[in-house]
Design a protein around this motif. Structure first.
Motif, PDB file in Angstrom:
ATOM      1  N   ARG A 229      -6.761   1.523   6.472  1.00  0.00           N
ATOM      2  CA  ARG A 229      -6.636   0.494   7.504  1.00  0.00           C
ATOM      3  C   ARG A 229      -7.469  -0.736   7.142  1.00  0.00           C
ATOM      4  O   ARG A 229      -7.023  -1.869   7.313  1.00  0.00           O
ATOM      5  N   ARG A 230      -8.672  -0.507   6.636  1.00  0.00           N
ATOM      6  CA  ARG A 230      -9.502  -1.638   6.205  1.00  0.00           C
ATOM      7  C   ARG A 230      -8.824  -2.417   5.080  1.00  0.00           C
ATOM      8  O   ARG A 230      -8.851  -3.645   5.044  1.00  0.00           O
ATOM      9  N   LEU A 231      -8.219  -1.671   4.161  1.00  0.00           N
ATOM     10  CA  LEU A 231      -7.537  -2.312   3.042  1.00  0.00           C
ATOM     11  C   LEU A 231      -6.348  -3.129   3.543  1.00  0.00           C
ATOM     12  O   LEU A 231      -6.129  -4.270   3.103  1.00  0.00           O
ATOM     13  N   ALA A 232      -5.566  -2.567   4.470  1.00  0.00           N
ATOM     14  CA  ALA A 232      -4.416  -3.283   5.023  1.00  0.00           C
ATOM     15  C   ALA A 232      -4.860  -4.553   5.746  1.00  0.00           C
ATOM     16  O   ALA A 232      -4.243  -5.611   5.602  1.00  0.00           O
TER      17      ALA A 232
ATOM     18  N   ASN B 230       6.759   6.117  10.696  1.00  0.00           N
ATOM     19  CA  ASN B 230       7.407   6.986   9.706  1.00  0.00           C
ATOM     20  C   ASN B 230       7.989   6.230   8.517  1.00  0.00           C
ATOM     21  O   ASN B 230       8.579   6.831   7.621  1.00  0.00           O
ATOM     22  N   LEU B 231       7.815   4.912   8.515  1.00  0.00           N
ATOM     23  CA  LEU B 231       8.426   4.084   7.475  1.00  0.00           C
ATOM     24  C   LEU B 231       7.650   4.200   6.164  1.00  0.00           C
ATOM     25  O   LEU B 231       6.422   4.128   6.143  1.00  0.00           O
ATOM     26  N   VAL B 232       8.374   4.382   5.082  1.00  0.00           N
ATOM     27  CA  VAL B 232       7.819   4.362   3.729  1.00  0.00           C
ATOM     28  C   VAL B 232       8.494   3.226   2.968  1.00  0.00           C
ATOM     29  O   VAL B 232       9.714   3.062   3.056  1.00  0.00           O
ATOM     30  N   SER B 233       7.725   2.441   2.255  1.00  0.00           N
ATOM     31  CA  SER B 233       8.297   1.310   1.536  1.00  0.00           C
ATOM     32  C   SER B 233       9.350   1.756   0.532  1.00  0.00           C
ATOM     33  O   SER B 233       9.154   2.727  -0.206  1.00  0.00           O
TER      34      SER B 233
ATOM     35  N   GLN C 129       0.414   6.430   8.493  1.00  0.00           N
ATOM     36  CA  GLN C 129      -0.737   6.995   7.795  1.00  0.00           C
ATOM     37  C   GLN C 129      -1.687   5.900   7.314  1.00  0.00           C
ATOM     38  O   GLN C 129      -2.903   6.071   7.338  1.00  0.00           O
ATOM     39  N   ILE C 130      -1.123   4.786   6.877  1.00  0.00           N
ATOM     40  CA  ILE C 130      -1.957   3.659   6.438  1.00  0.00           C
ATOM     41  C   ILE C 130      -2.767   3.120   7.613  1.00  0.00           C
ATOM     42  O   ILE C 130      -3.980   2.890   7.506  1.00  0.00           O
ATOM     43  N   ALA C 131      -2.105   2.923   8.749  1.00  0.00           N
ATOM     44  CA  ALA C 131      -2.790   2.381   9.923  1.00  0.00           C
ATOM     45  C   ALA C 131      -3.763   3.386  10.523  1.00  0.00           C
ATOM     46  O   ALA C 131      -4.734   3.001  11.177  1.00  0.00           O
TER      47      ALA C 131
ATOM     48  N   ILE D   5       0.841  -1.211   0.000  1.00  0.00           N
ATOM     49  CA  ILE D   5       0.000   0.000   0.000  1.00  0.00           C
ATOM     50  C   ILE D   5       0.871   1.253   0.000  1.00  0.00           C
ATOM     51  O   ILE D   5       0.599   2.228  -0.714  1.00  0.00           O
ATOM     52  N   SER D   6       1.941   1.243   0.789  1.00  0.00           N
ATOM     53  CA  SER D   6       2.845   2.393   0.845  1.00  0.00           C
ATOM     54  C   SER D   6       3.455   2.682  -0.522  1.00  0.00           C
ATOM     55  O   SER D   6       3.543   3.846  -0.945  1.00  0.00           O
TER      56      SER D   6
END
Length: 347
Positions: free
Chosen positions: A215-218, A272-275, A207-209, A197-198
């Motif tokens: 969050r639903r998608l994750a 803060n992690l970005v893929s 931000q995703i969580a 997702i990232s």
């Protein structure tokens, strides 16, 4: 012993600097000419934004063609799609009885072992991330206390495990895993959701969580990863105290509600992690998503399990690679719509 990091990008530079800082000798090998020049001129600068600090460490930076002699330990940190070629190059650089330890995502041990042999192959699931800031400078985007390594091999015990662990302990906590595949799959499940997702959206793990739709998608992707592991006979290991199967594999409404509430806390140390795949996709380069979400999808399909969310992400990544779409936060909505369309077609 001689050791090197082959593929000293963001994470490789951070790891190499921490090892060198502990007093151990290690070579940092990369093809990035600007990065090599900066490392040679001013050392490696490693920032820890979450802790508000950092350090500068003198390191030995090399181009691949400058490698001489053999190494007892080679940490492999390149993109996985080049493993066959890279392992063939490194095979002659590996000392007798030495080991290549892959710190790549996915299940990379098999492609390395196909070239150098099972006894010379170790794997390591890494629970932290880093970003490339500029030549000679990287930032560790996870909390320092979250830096840990799950070390082992899917092929049985290795005589080099203790030696490899000695290097990794310079950077964080090391767990030598008896059930290494369980640890590998846990990391693969998390990466299959959050890194995917990232990469497609540019969003951080936090931000995703934190977003309701993301969050639903994750959670949907995490559940698909857990289902794939179960179908393949793998029991995912706990990752930083969390049991992926228990937390994300439940189908009852209460289980899903607990997972929805817990996810932001589970990702707090990595907010803060970005893929790293995001930087490749955004720059128009091929990324390793096919070896992460794609690996889960292929394994699940082979076991008769559907992964519509992961498949939608892979399809969108293909569109981005072909120039028909772009990396953007709005891709969370795009993926949600793709999933709805898939459900309608199946009905």
């Amino acid at each position: 012993m001689r050791a090197c990091i082959y593929g000293a990008g963001a994470m490789g530079t951070a790891l190499g600097a921490l090892i060198a800082r502990s007093g151990r000798d290690i070579d940092l090998v990369t093809r990035n000419a600007e990065h090599v020049a900066a490392l040679r001129a001013g050392g490696a600068r490693v920032d820890f934004p979450a802790a508000g600090g950092g350090f500068v460490q003198r390191v030995r930076a090399l181009f691949p063609q400058e490698m001489t002699g053999t190494y007892d330990v080679i940490f492999l940190m390149t993109k996985q799609r080049g493993n066959a070629e890279v392992a063939a190059f490194l095979k002659d650089k590996l000392a007798e009885g030495g080991a290549i330890c892959t710190l790549q995502n996915g299940l990379p041990e098999y492609s390395v072992a196909a070239v150098v042999g099972e006894q010379a192959t170790l794997g390591c699931a890494v629970s932290w991330g880093a970003s490339y800031v500029c030549p000679g400078r990287v930032a560790v985007t996870s909390s320092p206390d979250a830096m840990s390594f799950s070390l082992g091999s899917p092929f049985g015990r290795s005589s080099m495990t203790e030696a490899v662990a000695g290097y990794l302990k310079c950077a964080g906590r090391v767990e030598t895993e008896r059930d290494f595949l369980g640890a590998r799959w846990s990391k693969l499940i998390v990466n299959g959701a959050f890194s995917t997702i990232s990469a497609l959206t540019s969003l951080t793990f936090g931000q995703i969580a934190g977003g309701l739709r993301s969050r639903r998608l994750a959670l949907r992707m995490l559940a698909e990863g857990v289902a794939a592991a179960s179908a393949c006979g793998v029991v995912p290991a706990k990752i930083q105290g969390h049991d992926p199967a228990l937390l994300f594999g439940g189908r009852r409404p209460l289980s899903r509600a607990v997972a929805f509430a817990a996810l932001p806390f589970a990702m707090k140390k990595h907010k803060n992690l970005v893929s790293g795949m995001y930087y490749d996709l955004a720059a128009g380069r091929k990324c390793d998503m096919d070896f992460v979400a794609g690996e889960l999808s292929r394994r699940a399909r082979g076991a008769g399990v559907a992964t519509p969310a992961l498949d939608a992400a892979l399809a969108l990544a293909e569109q981005i690679g072909a120039g028909r779409a772009a990396v953007a936060p709005g891709n969370v909505r795009v993926l949600t719509k793709m999933l709805r369309g898939a459900r309608k077609n199946n009905n």
